[in-house]
Scaffold this motif. Structure first.
Motif, mmCIF file in Angstrom:
data_model
loop_
_atom_site.group_PDB
_atom_site.id
_atom_site.type_symbol
_atom_site.label_atom_id
_atom_site.label_comp_id
_atom_site.label_asym_id
_atom_site.label_seq_id
_atom_site.Cartn_x
_atom_site.Cartn_y
_atom_site.Cartn_z
ATOM 1 N N LYS A 28 -1.741 -5.082 33.731
ATOM 2 C CA LYS A 28 -3.125 -4.628 33.906
ATOM 3 C C LYS A 28 -3.244 -3.126 33.668
ATOM 4 O O LYS A 28 -4.124 -2.672 32.926
ATOM 5 N N GLU A 29 -2.362 -2.349 34.257
ATOM 6 C CA GLU A 29 -2.425 -0.893 34.134
ATOM 7 C C GLU A 29 -2.000 -0.420 32.735
ATOM 8 O O GLU A 29 -2.576 0.517 32.185
ATOM 9 N N THR A 30 -1.002 -1.058 32.162
ATOM 10 C CA THR A 30 -0.509 -0.635 30.848
ATOM 11 C C THR A 30 -1.553 -0.882 29.776
ATOM 12 O O THR A 30 -1.716 -0.067 28.859
ATOM 13 N N ARG A 31 -2.271 -1.977 29.865
ATOM 14 C CA ARG A 31 -3.303 -2.277 28.859
ATOM 15 C C ARG A 31 -4.400 -1.222 28.817
ATOM 16 O O ARG A 31 -5.112 -1.119 27.820
ATOM 17 N N LYS A 32 -4.539 -0.434 29.857
ATOM 18 C CA LYS A 32 -5.535 0.643 29.899
ATOM 19 C C LYS A 32 -5.063 1.903 29.175
ATOM 20 O O LYS A 32 -5.861 2.797 28.912
ATOM 21 N N GLU A 33 -3.772 1.987 28.876
ATOM 22 C CA GLU A 33 -3.209 3.203 28.306
ATOM 23 C C GLU A 33 -3.642 3.410 26.854
ATOM 24 O O GLU A 33 -3.743 2.443 26.086
ATOM 25 N N GLU A 34 -3.849 4.666 26.519
ATOM 26 C CA GLU A 34 -4.155 5.027 25.137
ATOM 27 C C GLU A 34 -2.972 4.635 24.254
ATOM 28 O O GLU A 34 -1.821 4.889 24.591
ATOM 29 N N GLY A 35 -3.261 3.984 23.137
ATOM 30 C CA GLY A 35 -2.224 3.611 22.182
ATOM 31 C C GLY A 35 -1.598 2.252 22.424
ATOM 32 O O GLY A 35 -0.797 1.791 21.614
ATOM 33 N N CYS A 36 -1.961 1.596 23.530
ATOM 34 C CA CYS A 36 -1.441 0.252 23.796
ATOM 35 C C CYS A 36 -2.309 -0.756 23.040
ATOM 36 O O CYS A 36 -3.486 -0.933 23.345
ATOM 37 N N LEU A 37 -1.731 -1.420 22.059
ATOM 38 C CA LEU A 37 -2.454 -2.399 21.253
ATOM 39 C C LEU A 37 -2.234 -3.832 21.739
ATOM 40 O O LEU A 37 -3.079 -4.694 21.544
ATOM 41 N N GLN A 38 -1.092 -4.078 22.366
ATOM 42 C CA GLN A 38 -0.774 -5.398 22.913
ATOM 43 C C GLN A 38 0.266 -5.215 24.006
ATOM 44 O O GLN A 38 1.208 -4.442 23.864
ATOM 45 N N TYR A 39 0.095 -5.953 25.095
ATOM 46 C CA TYR A 39 1.057 -5.916 26.188
ATOM 47 C C TYR A 39 0.922 -7.243 26.922
ATOM 48 O O TYR A 39 0.058 -7.419 27.778
ATOM 49 N N ASP A 40 1.738 -8.218 26.531
ATOM 50 C CA ASP A 40 1.606 -9.575 27.036
ATOM 51 C C ASP A 40 2.877 -10.022 27.734
ATOM 52 O O ASP A 40 3.983 -9.750 27.266
ATOM 53 N N LEU A 41 2.699 -10.757 28.820
ATOM 54 C CA LEU A 41 3.810 -11.332 29.562
ATOM 55 C C LEU A 41 3.934 -12.805 29.197
ATOM 56 O O LEU A 41 2.958 -13.549 29.236
ATOM 57 N N VAL A 42 5.156 -13.215 28.847
ATOM 58 C CA VAL A 42 5.444 -14.597 28.464
ATOM 59 C C VAL A 42 6.629 -15.069 29.292
ATOM 60 O O VAL A 42 7.617 -14.349 29.433
ATOM 61 N N ASP A 46 12.050 -22.755 28.789
ATOM 62 C CA ASP A 46 13.244 -23.506 29.175
ATOM 63 C C ASP A 46 14.075 -22.844 30.268
ATOM 64 O O ASP A 46 14.957 -23.486 30.833
ATOM 65 N N ASN A 47 13.821 -21.588 30.549
ATOM 66 C CA ASN A 47 14.646 -20.835 31.498
ATOM 67 C C ASN A 47 13.770 -20.196 32.564
ATOM 68 O O ASN A 47 13.212 -19.116 32.362
ATOM 69 N N LYS A 48 13.654 -20.872 33.692
ATOM 70 C CA LYS A 48 12.834 -20.364 34.795
ATOM 71 C C LYS A 48 13.361 -18.997 35.237
ATOM 72 O O LYS A 48 14.556 -18.798 35.351
ATOM 73 N N GLY A 49 12.443 -18.060 35.411
ATOM 74 C CA GLY A 49 12.827 -16.724 35.834
ATOM 75 C C GLY A 49 13.101 -15.771 34.689
ATOM 76 O O GLY A 49 13.395 -14.613 34.918
ATOM 77 N N THR A 50 12.981 -16.266 33.456
ATOM 78 C CA THR A 50 13.174 -15.412 32.286
ATOM 79 C C THR A 50 11.813 -15.104 31.686
ATOM 80 O O THR A 50 11.031 -16.013 31.385
ATOM 81 N N PHE A 51 11.528 -13.808 31.551
ATOM 82 C CA PHE A 51 10.238 -13.342 31.058
ATOM 83 C C PHE A 51 10.434 -12.389 29.889
ATOM 84 O O PHE A 51 11.438 -11.689 29.811
ATOM 85 N N PHE A 52 9.416 -12.354 29.022
ATOM 86 C CA PHE A 52 9.383 -11.417 27.900
ATOM 87 C C PHE A 52 8.113 -10.600 27.995
ATOM 88 O O PHE A 52 7.041 -11.154 28.247
ATOM 89 N N LEU A 53 8.229 -9.307 27.794
ATOM 90 C CA LEU A 53 7.058 -8.475 27.563
ATOM 91 C C LEU A 53 6.983 -8.252 26.055
ATOM 92 O O LEU A 53 7.946 -7.768 25.449
ATOM 93 N N ILE A 54 5.869 -8.644 25.473
ATOM 94 C CA ILE A 54 5.633 -8.449 24.050
ATOM 95 C C ILE A 54 4.685 -7.258 23.937
ATOM 96 O O ILE A 54 3.539 -7.314 24.386
ATOM 97 N N GLU A 55 5.194 -6.177 23.349
ATOM 98 C CA GLU A 55 4.434 -4.923 23.305
ATOM 99 C C GLU A 55 4.169 -4.501 21.865
ATOM 100 O O GLU A 55 5.007 -4.676 20.992
ATOM 101 N N LEU A 56 3.008 -3.906 21.666
ATOM 102 C CA LEU A 56 2.673 -3.278 20.398
ATOM 103 C C LEU A 56 1.979 -1.958 20.712
ATOM 104 O O LEU A 56 0.961 -1.934 21.414
ATOM 105 N N TRP A 57 2.582 -0.883 20.211
ATOM 106 C CA TRP A 57 2.083 0.463 20.463
ATOM 107 C C TRP A 57 1.627 1.092 19.157
ATOM 108 O O TRP A 57 2.229 0.873 18.109
ATOM 109 N N GLU A 58 0.584 1.882 19.253
ATOM 110 C CA GLU A 58 0.051 2.577 18.081
ATOM 111 C C GLU A 58 1.110 3.469 17.439
ATOM 112 O O GLU A 58 1.154 3.604 16.222
#
Length: 96
Positions: A28-42, A46-58
């Motif tokens: 929520k806070e990162t998406r407000k930052e200047e230059g943040c084009l994408q910031y998604d949690l996935v 198949d692996n409980k407890g394993t997460f990916f942050l998919i980021e795209l910065w200007e």
């Protein structure tokens, strides 16, 4: 040039709800930052407890500023005590 990042996190299954809450605030806070084009949690399907942050910065400079933000520093501190292992981070530039 846009910077693409994939960050991989593995959390202890006993702390999944807490991990999701920490991520929610971070996203929520990162998406407000200047230059943040994408910031998604996935969550890995198949692996409980394993997460990916998919980021795209200007730019690399925008991402560098992100690294000093309080919400990221707080996340790192709070998440480190419930993670199974260290974070794996992959950074690159789109070539095609």
């Amino acid at each position: 040039m846009n910077l693409h990042i994939i960050a991989l996190f593995k959390f202890n299954e006993n702390y999944l709800m807490e991990a999701v809450e920490l991520f929610q605030n971070l996203v929520k806070e990162t998406r407000k930052e200047e230059g943040c084009l994408q910031y998604d949690l996935v969550e890995d399907k198949d692996n409980k407890g394993t997460f990916f942050l998919i980021e795209l910065w200007e730019s690399v400079e925008h991402h560098n500023r992100h690294n000093g933000q309080d919400h990221l520093l707080d996340f790192r501190k709070d998440a480190s005590r419930i993670m199974e292992s260290g974070v794996e981070v992959y950074k690159g530039f789109k070539i095609y």
